[in-house]
Design a protein around this motif. Structure first.
Motif, PDB file in Angstrom:
ATOM      1  N   ASN A   1      45.933  29.126   5.946  1.00 53.56           N
ATOM      2  CA  ASN A   1      44.797  28.282   5.545  1.00 53.56           C
ATOM      3  C   ASN A   1      44.587  27.132   6.524  1.00 53.56           C
ATOM      4  O   ASN A   1      43.458  26.778   6.846  1.00 53.56           O
TER       5      ASN A   1
ATOM      6  N   GLU B   1      41.295  26.483   8.638  1.00 53.33           N
ATOM      7  CA  GLU B   1      40.582  25.187   8.562  1.00 53.33           C
ATOM      8  C   GLU B   1      40.328  24.611   9.951  1.00 53.33           C
ATOM      9  O   GLU B   1      39.256  24.102  10.236  1.00 53.33           O
ATOM     10  N   ASN B   2      41.349  24.738  10.812  1.00 51.37           N
ATOM     11  CA  ASN B   2      41.223  24.131  12.141  1.00 51.37           C
ATOM     12  C   ASN B   2      40.326  24.891  13.098  1.00 51.37           C
ATOM     13  O   ASN B   2      39.751  24.304  13.999  1.00 51.37           O
TER      14      ASN B   2
ATOM     15  N   THR C   1      37.696  26.442  12.059  1.00 51.04           N
ATOM     16  CA  THR C   1      36.343  26.430  11.492  1.00 51.04           C
ATOM     17  C   THR C   1      35.583  25.190  11.932  1.00 51.04           C
ATOM     18  O   THR C   1      36.108  24.085  11.881  1.00 51.04           O
TER      19      THR C   1
ATOM     20  N   SER D   1      32.040  23.971  10.803  1.00 50.43           N
ATOM     21  CA  SER D   1      30.897  24.274   9.914  1.00 50.43           C
ATOM     22  C   SER D   1      29.566  23.922  10.555  1.00 50.43           C
ATOM     23  O   SER D   1      28.561  24.596  10.319  1.00 50.43           O
TER      24      SER D   1
END
Ligand SMILES: O=C(O)C(=O)C[C@]1(C(=O)O)C=C[C@@H](O)C=C1
Length: 258
Positions: A186, A190-191, A193, A195
């Motif tokens: 995860n 997260e890193n 990504t 957005s």
């Protein structure tokens, strides 16, 4: 981007520029495919309509394998951005080898999402973009050729995740080493990504589908690719699979640091 010059390959801006260029190629592939019916017979293993000697698979599989056998001899799979669908059947190039500098980790060829990409294309993308359901037996050859082209371009796009991942790893080794050692999937996700970048991609695709998807001299005419479908394909399949490639690549990255 020049695969003979590693610094250009691991520049995140260059990689993103290349991903933008690929959007146009993929959109025009979808538009080409949209002229035909779904033609599920092309994807059906051992279809009684097509007698392929000594082959246990679909007409698409057989055709793709034959094309890869030829392309491999033209050196296609020596290029670091090309991933074969049938790695066990490709042949050595007839053209002399090019010694591309190795920019990716040693195991990069083992990360091969092509079977997943092919299934996703057949089960989800074709039904969205085909002109109608049903068969068009006289067009099986044309449909197969377009499918091959589209699959190769989707494969290149999604496996570009390896270059993105390597560039991100190089830019923050300490962080990624820690996450990899902790097997923190995860945290890695997260890193990698961004957005904002994803939103920009989807917004650009909406506009491109509006412009490219219709005859500009007859805006009331038939729409070949809609913004909804294009955005859905990228948001639900192309970007998530690129990220899966990135995470899988990174999770193994310390194998190469020993
Ligand atoms: O551009 C990046 O940083 C990528 O990782 C590529 C990509 C994509 O698939 O386009 C994937 C994940 C990011 O959230 C943004 C975009």
């Amino acid at each position: 981007m020049n695969f003979l010059e590693p610094s250009t390959v691991l520049d995140l801006q260059n990689i993103r520029d290349e991903l933008v260029k690929m959007e146009d190629t993929i959109i025009f592939d979808f538009i080409e495919r949209s002229h035909f019916a779904r033609c599920s017979g092309v994807y059906q293993a051992n279809n009684a309509e097509v007698d392929i000697p000594n082959f246990d698979g679909s007409f698409l599989d057989w055709s793709l394998m034959q094309i890869e056998i030829v392309h491999s001899q033209l050196r296609r799979f020596e290029s670091p951005d090309q991933t074969p669908f049938f790695p066990n059947h490709i042949l050595k190039p007839i053209l002399p080898s090019i010694n591309y500098p190795k920019v990716l980790a040693s195991y990069d060829a083992e990360i091969n999402y092509n079977t997943k990409i092919k299934n996703l294309y057949i089960d989800h993308i074709v039904p969205m973009i085909a002109k109608r359901s049903g068969e068009q037996k006289e067009q099986m050859g044309s449909v197969t050729m377009i499918d091959i082209e589209t699959l190769q371009n989707l494969s290149r796009r999604i496996h570009f995740g390896k270059f993105v991942a390597e560039a991100k790893y190089q830019s923050n080794k300490e962080l990624y080493k820690k996450l990899i050692l902790e097997k923190d999937v995860n945290g890695i996700m997260e890193n990698i990504t961004n957005s904002q970048v994803e939103e920009k991609i989807l917004e650009r695709l909406r506009v491109k589908a509006q412009v490219y998807g219709v005859d500009p001299t007859n805006k009331e005419g038939e729409r070949k690719i809609t913004p909804e479908y294009l955005v859905r394909i990228y948001r639900d399949f192309v970007i998530p699979m690129t990220k899966e490639v990135e995470v899988e690549y990174l999770l193994r990255r310390l194998e190469d640091e020993k």
